[in-house]
Design a protein around this motif. Structure first.
Motif, PDB file in Angstrom:
ATOM      1  N   LEU A  49      32.025 -11.064  90.729  1.00 53.19           N
ATOM      2  CA  LEU A  49      33.363 -10.839  91.286  1.00 53.19           C
ATOM      3  C   LEU A  49      33.414  -9.430  91.282  1.00 53.19           C
ATOM      4  CD1 LEU A  49      36.154 -11.746  91.954  1.00 53.19           C
ATOM      5  CD2 LEU A  49      36.861 -11.814  89.686  1.00 53.19           C
ATOM      6  N   ALA A  50      32.947  -8.556  90.353  1.00 50.90           N
ATOM      7  CA  ALA A  50      32.894  -7.045  90.193  1.00 50.90           C
ATOM      8  C   ALA A  50      32.284  -6.397  91.417  1.00 50.90           C
ATOM      9  CB  ALA A  50      32.462  -6.801  89.193  1.00 50.90           C
ATOM     10  N   ASP A  51      31.186  -7.097  91.755  1.00 50.85           N
ATOM     11  CA  ASP A  51      30.499  -6.699  93.122  1.00 50.85           C
ATOM     12  C   ASP A  51      31.282  -6.698  94.321  1.00 50.85           C
ATOM     13  OD1 ASP A  51      28.355  -6.022  91.621  1.00 50.85           O
ATOM     14  OD2 ASP A  51      27.266  -7.866  91.993  1.00 50.85           O
ATOM     15  N   ILE A  52      31.804  -8.064  94.483  1.00 52.26           N
ATOM     16  CA  ILE A  52      32.650  -8.191  95.713  1.00 52.26           C
ATOM     17  C   ILE A  52      34.004  -7.198  95.712  1.00 52.26           C
ATOM     18  CG2 ILE A  52      34.633  -9.865  96.556  1.00 52.26           C
ATOM     19  CD1 ILE A  52      32.598 -12.211  95.661  1.00 52.26           C
ATOM     20  N   LEU A  53      34.549  -6.928  94.633  1.00 55.33           N
ATOM     21  CA  LEU A  53      35.548  -6.170  94.463  1.00 55.33           C
ATOM     22  C   LEU A  53      35.507  -4.684  94.614  1.00 55.33           C
ATOM     23  CD1 LEU A  53      37.936  -8.012  91.698  1.00 55.33           C
ATOM     24  CD2 LEU A  53      38.221  -7.923  94.383  1.00 55.33           C
ATOM     25  N   GLY A  54      33.811  -4.280  94.191  1.00 50.08           N
ATOM     26  CA  GLY A  54      33.806  -2.951  94.107  1.00 50.08           C
ATOM     27  C   GLY A  54      33.814  -2.050  93.078  1.00 50.08           C
ATOM     28  N   TYR A  55      34.328  -2.953  91.788  1.00 52.63           N
ATOM     29  CA  TYR A  55      34.484  -2.533  90.568  1.00 52.63           C
ATOM     30  C   TYR A  55      33.238  -2.572  89.589  1.00 52.63           C
ATOM     31  CZ  TYR A  55      39.467  -2.429  92.249  1.00 52.63           C
ATOM     32  OH  TYR A  55      40.628  -2.351  93.061  1.00 52.63           O
ATOM     33  N   ASP A  56      33.332  -2.094  88.250  1.00 54.41           N
ATOM     34  CA  ASP A  56      32.522  -2.322  87.170  1.00 54.41           C
ATOM     35  C   ASP A  56      33.165  -3.603  86.464  1.00 54.41           C
ATOM     36  OD1 ASP A  56      30.392  -0.657  85.634  1.00 54.41           O
ATOM     37  OD2 ASP A  56      31.912  -1.840  84.243  1.00 54.41           O
ATOM     38  N   LYS A  57      31.943  -4.213  86.395  1.00 50.23           N
ATOM     39  CA  LYS A  57      32.070  -5.639  85.273  1.00 50.23           C
ATOM     40  C   LYS A  57      32.969  -5.365  84.250  1.00 50.23           C
ATOM     41  CE  LYS A  57      30.042  -9.003  82.375  1.00 50.23           C
ATOM     42  NZ  LYS A  57      28.668  -9.463  81.881  1.00 50.23           N
ATOM     43  N   THR A  58      32.937  -4.210  83.462  1.00 51.80           N
ATOM     44  CA  THR A  58      33.813  -4.049  82.317  1.00 51.80           C
ATOM     45  C   THR A  58      35.107  -3.895  82.768  1.00 51.80           C
ATOM     46  OG1 THR A  58      32.081  -2.710  81.247  1.00 51.80           O
ATOM     47  CG2 THR A  58      34.418  -2.453  80.480  1.00 51.80           C
ATOM     48  N   TYR A  59      35.310  -3.403  83.855  1.00 50.12           N
ATOM     49  CA  TYR A  59      36.863  -3.315  84.321  1.00 50.12           C
ATOM     50  C   TYR A  59      37.371  -4.496  84.916  1.00 50.12           C
ATOM     51  CZ  TYR A  59      40.742  -1.165  87.461  1.00 50.12           C
ATOM     52  OH  TYR A  59      41.687  -0.986  88.050  1.00 50.12           O
ATOM     53  N   VAL A  60      36.687  -5.577  85.351  1.00 50.90           N
ATOM     54  CA  VAL A  60      37.373  -6.767  85.686  1.00 50.90           C
ATOM     55  C   VAL A  60      37.288  -7.686  84.322  1.00 50.90           C
ATOM     56  CG1 VAL A  60      36.453  -9.036  86.776  1.00 50.90           C
ATOM     57  CG2 VAL A  60      35.930  -7.041  87.883  1.00 50.90           C
ATOM     58  N   SER A  61      36.467  -7.496  83.431  1.00 53.61           N
ATOM     59  CA  SER A  61      36.712  -8.183  82.322  1.00 53.61           C
ATOM     60  C   SER A  61      38.028  -7.512  81.327  1.00 53.61           C
ATOM     61  CB  SER A  61      35.573  -7.855  81.252  1.00 53.61           C
ATOM     62  OG  SER A  61      35.703  -8.240  79.876  1.00 53.61           O
ATOM     63  N   MET A  62      38.190  -6.146  81.495  1.00 50.12           N
ATOM     64  CA  MET A  62      39.604  -5.873  81.019  1.00 50.12           C
ATOM     65  C   MET A  62      40.977  -6.419  81.774  1.00 50.12           C
ATOM     66  SD  MET A  62      38.361  -1.712  80.537  1.00 50.12           S
ATOM     67  CE  MET A  62      40.167  -1.555  79.594  1.00 50.12           C
ATOM     68  N   ILE A  63      40.567  -6.479  82.771  1.00 50.90           N
ATOM     69  CA  ILE A  63      41.918  -7.102  83.702  1.00 50.90           C
ATOM     70  C   ILE A  63      42.068  -8.418  83.148  1.00 50.90           C
ATOM     71  CG2 ILE A  63      42.705  -7.778  85.950  1.00 50.90           C
ATOM     72  CD1 ILE A  63      41.245  -5.547  87.121  1.00 50.90           C
ATOM     73  N   GLU A  64      41.144  -9.383  83.071  1.00 56.09           N
ATOM     74  CA  GLU A  64      40.974 -10.708  82.997  1.00 56.09           C
ATOM     75  C   GLU A  64      41.450 -11.006  81.447  1.00 56.09           C
ATOM     76  OE1 GLU A  64      37.719 -13.077  83.581  1.00 56.09           O
ATOM     77  OE2 GLU A  64      37.716 -12.854  85.886  1.00 56.09           O
ATOM     78  N   THR A  65      41.061 -10.179  80.635  1.00 47.04           N
ATOM     79  CA  THR A  65      41.597 -10.344  79.165  1.00 47.04           C
ATOM     80  C   THR A  65      42.904  -9.618  78.826  1.00 47.04           C
ATOM     81  OG1 THR A  65      40.294  -8.257  78.567  1.00 47.04           O
ATOM     82  CG2 THR A  65      39.472 -10.556  78.329  1.00 47.04           C
ATOM     83  N   GLY A  66      43.745  -8.893  79.916  1.00 46.72           N
ATOM     84  CA  GLY A  66      44.982  -8.459  79.606  1.00 46.72           C
ATOM     85  C   GLY A  66      44.884  -7.169  78.923  1.00 46.72           C
ATOM     86  N   ARG A  67      43.663  -6.431  78.764  1.00 48.37           N
ATOM     87  CA  ARG A  67      43.586  -5.210  78.208  1.00 48.37           C
ATOM     88  C   ARG A  67      43.815  -4.057  79.250  1.00 48.37           C
ATOM     89  NH1 ARG A  67      37.665  -4.801  76.080  1.00 48.37           N
ATOM     90  NH2 ARG A  67      37.357  -6.516  77.759  1.00 48.37           N
ATOM     91  N   ARG A  68      43.970  -4.345  80.623  1.00 52.82           N
ATOM     92  CA  ARG A  68      44.187  -3.516  81.652  1.00 52.82           C
ATOM     93  C   ARG A  68      44.908  -4.039  82.665  1.00 52.82           C
ATOM     94  NH1 ARG A  68      41.553   1.295  83.937  1.00 52.82           N
ATOM     95  NH2 ARG A  68      43.034   2.113  84.961  1.00 52.82           N
ATOM     96  N   SER A  69      46.460  -3.298  82.545  1.00 49.73           N
ATOM     97  CA  SER A  69      47.283  -3.721  83.633  1.00 49.73           C
ATOM     98  C   SER A  69      47.083  -2.796  85.039  1.00 49.73           C
ATOM     99  CB  SER A  69      48.597  -3.392  83.101  1.00 49.73           C
ATOM    100  OG  SER A  69      49.032  -4.126  81.981  1.00 49.73           O
ATOM    101  N   ILE A  70      47.268  -3.602  86.019  1.00 47.65           N
ATOM    102  CA  ILE A  70      47.170  -2.882  87.277  1.00 47.65           C
ATOM    103  C   ILE A  70      48.483  -2.749  87.799  1.00 47.65           C
ATOM    104  CG2 ILE A  70      46.141  -3.210  89.803  1.00 47.65           C
ATOM    105  CD1 ILE A  70      43.925  -2.711  87.381  1.00 47.65           C
ATOM    106  N   ASN A  71      49.241  -1.909  88.077  1.00 43.41           N
ATOM    107  CA  ASN A  71      50.356  -1.516  88.508  1.00 43.41           C
ATOM    108  C   ASN A  71      50.408  -1.014  89.945  1.00 43.41           C
ATOM    109  OD1 ASN A  71      51.824  -2.953  86.452  1.00 43.41           O
ATOM    110  ND2 ASN A  71      51.497  -0.735  85.256  1.00 43.41           N
ATOM    111  N   ASP A  72      49.472  -0.311  90.405  1.00 42.32           N
ATOM    112  CA  ASP A  72      49.098   0.388  91.496  1.00 42.32           C
ATOM    113  C   ASP A  72      49.162  -0.498  92.749  1.00 42.32           C
ATOM    114  OD1 ASP A  72      48.395   2.936  92.983  1.00 42.32           O
ATOM    115  OD2 ASP A  72      46.442   1.657  93.358  1.00 42.32           O
TER     116      ASP A  72
END
Length: 392
Positions: free
Chosen positions: A48-71
């Motif tokens: 999924l990270a590859d598809i989105l062009g993100y780092d795996k850690t970034y995707v993991s943080m989104i899924e676990t709620g440790r990172r909010s995306i407001n942009d």
């Protein structure tokens, strides 16, 4: 659902039609949506990270709620990459308001088009349905469609296919069957048994009209099993009896018509197909098609139905069938009268394939004057309908 390859994610249309996916979209929670998306597509966080062009850690943080995306730009990017409606992330595109308004009135458009078709204005029905269907198809192609809108697209495809099946000439009836077939693809994915049964009935009948009787019988036999309520069952049995009769399957025809008669005898008849008028027409046509013309003649001479057709085109259908039975009885005058009535009504209602049925019946009976008149009527209709058809 198969694992998604490197190219753009095609199956978004279907994955968001499941209850689990619909619930995830309704939550409007990015973490829940991404987790559901991965699970339904069989993807790892890395994929999924590859598809989105993100780092795996970034995707993991989104899924676990440790990172909010407001942009807004990031949310729009994720929606575009995954083929999701942007509004589920709180992002509104310029055309969303217009599309939402169209969807709001989509049910009414389909209902009004069906009323027009049943009233003998099938061309008007096509003209109403085409813009709605085309807009929904465009959104579906982009993956921007949810379960309720997907159901609306399926219903629009059915209605458009049936309306086209009413107005197109015989050589083009396969186009109508393709539209109802596309609706069946949606119906098979949605958890809506009533819509699936309805779609099977309509697609089976369009297949019959397109001279694909074995496929029609298969779909309609399944429709009989899935249909509930007297009208749904009666409609499915009516279509099945007609398909079986035309294909020369007396056993299937006799079984379906007997069950149809039983439903009529034990319930209040209603609907275009579930009524005494259509029962009698289907019975007569089926008997002639299964080499029992003498019995059809006897029924027409002794059993005069006092019911009226549920729609104007059914009067034409019945008159053509009556012409066939008169010819089987050696009554050329009776056949001529019935076919002339059918021909005039078919041209008035702009129904070319009913004109073609009339021509074929007249030719089979050696009624050359009626056949010639039918050819002239067909030419007039083709000139009248050709511009509208070229847009489809």
């Amino acid at each position: 659902m198969s694992t998604v390859p490197a190219r753009r994610l095609v199956p978004a249309l279907w994955m968001w039609s499941t209850r689990e996916a619909a619930a995830a979209l309704t939550s409007r929670d990015l973490a829940t949506i991404l987790q559901t998306y991965r699970r339904l597509n069989g993807l790892s966080q890395q994929r999924l990270a590859d598809i989105l062009g993100y780092d795996k850690t970034y995707v993991s943080m989104i899924e676990t709620g440790r990172r909010s995306i407001n942009d807004i730009g990031t949310r729009r990017h994720i929606a575009r990459k995954l083929g999701l409606p942007t509004h589920v992330f709180g992002v509104t595109d310029g055309g969303d308001a217009d599309f939402a308004a169209m969807v709001q009135f989509g049910d009414s458009t389909i209902r009004l088009a069906e009323i027009a078709r049943q009233a003998g204005r099938a061309v008007d029905a096509v003209n109403e349905l085409w813009p709605l269907t085309a807009r929904l198809e465009a959104r579906a192609a982009e993956g921007h469609i949810e379960q309720d809108t997907l159901l609306l697209l399926g219903r629009a495809r059915v209605a458009l296919g049936v309306s086209l099946g009413t107005v197109l000439p015989e050589e083009r009836l396969a186009a109508a069957a393709r539209w109802t077939g596309k609706a069946l693809i949606i119906a098979e994915h949605l958890e809506d048994p009533a819509f699936l049964a309805h779609t099977l009935r309509m697609h089976g009948n369009e297949l019959r009209k397109a001279t694909r009787a074995p496929a029609a019988i298969k779909r309609l036999s399944r429709a009989v099993k899935l249909s509930t309520g007297p009208e749904g069952q009666g409609t499915a049995l009516a279509f099945l009896a007609r398909a079986a009769g035309e294909h020369g399957e007396p056993d299937i025809f006799d079984s379906a018509i007997a069950r149809f008669r039983d439903l009529l005898d034990h319930g209040r008849a209603q609907g275009m197909l579930f009524n005494p008028f259509t029962f009698r027409e289907i019975l007569l046509r089926g008997l002639v098609s299964t080499d029992r013309a003498a019995k059809a003649v006897q029924i027409m001479q002794t059993d005069h139905a006092d019911a009226t057709p549920a729609a104007p085109q059914w009067h034409i259908i019945e008159r053509v069938t009556a012409g066939r039975v008169h010819l089987a009885a050696g009554d050329s005058d009776g056949a001529s009268e019935a076919l002339r009535t059918a021909l005039a009504a078919a041209e008035a209602l702009r129904l070319p394939h009913q004109v073609q049925r009339t021509i074929r019946t007249a030719q089979d009976g050696g009624l050359t004057e009626i056949s010639a008149a039918g050819q002239e009527a067909l030419l007039r209709l083709n000139r009248l309908l050709a511009p509208a058809e070229s847009d489809l």
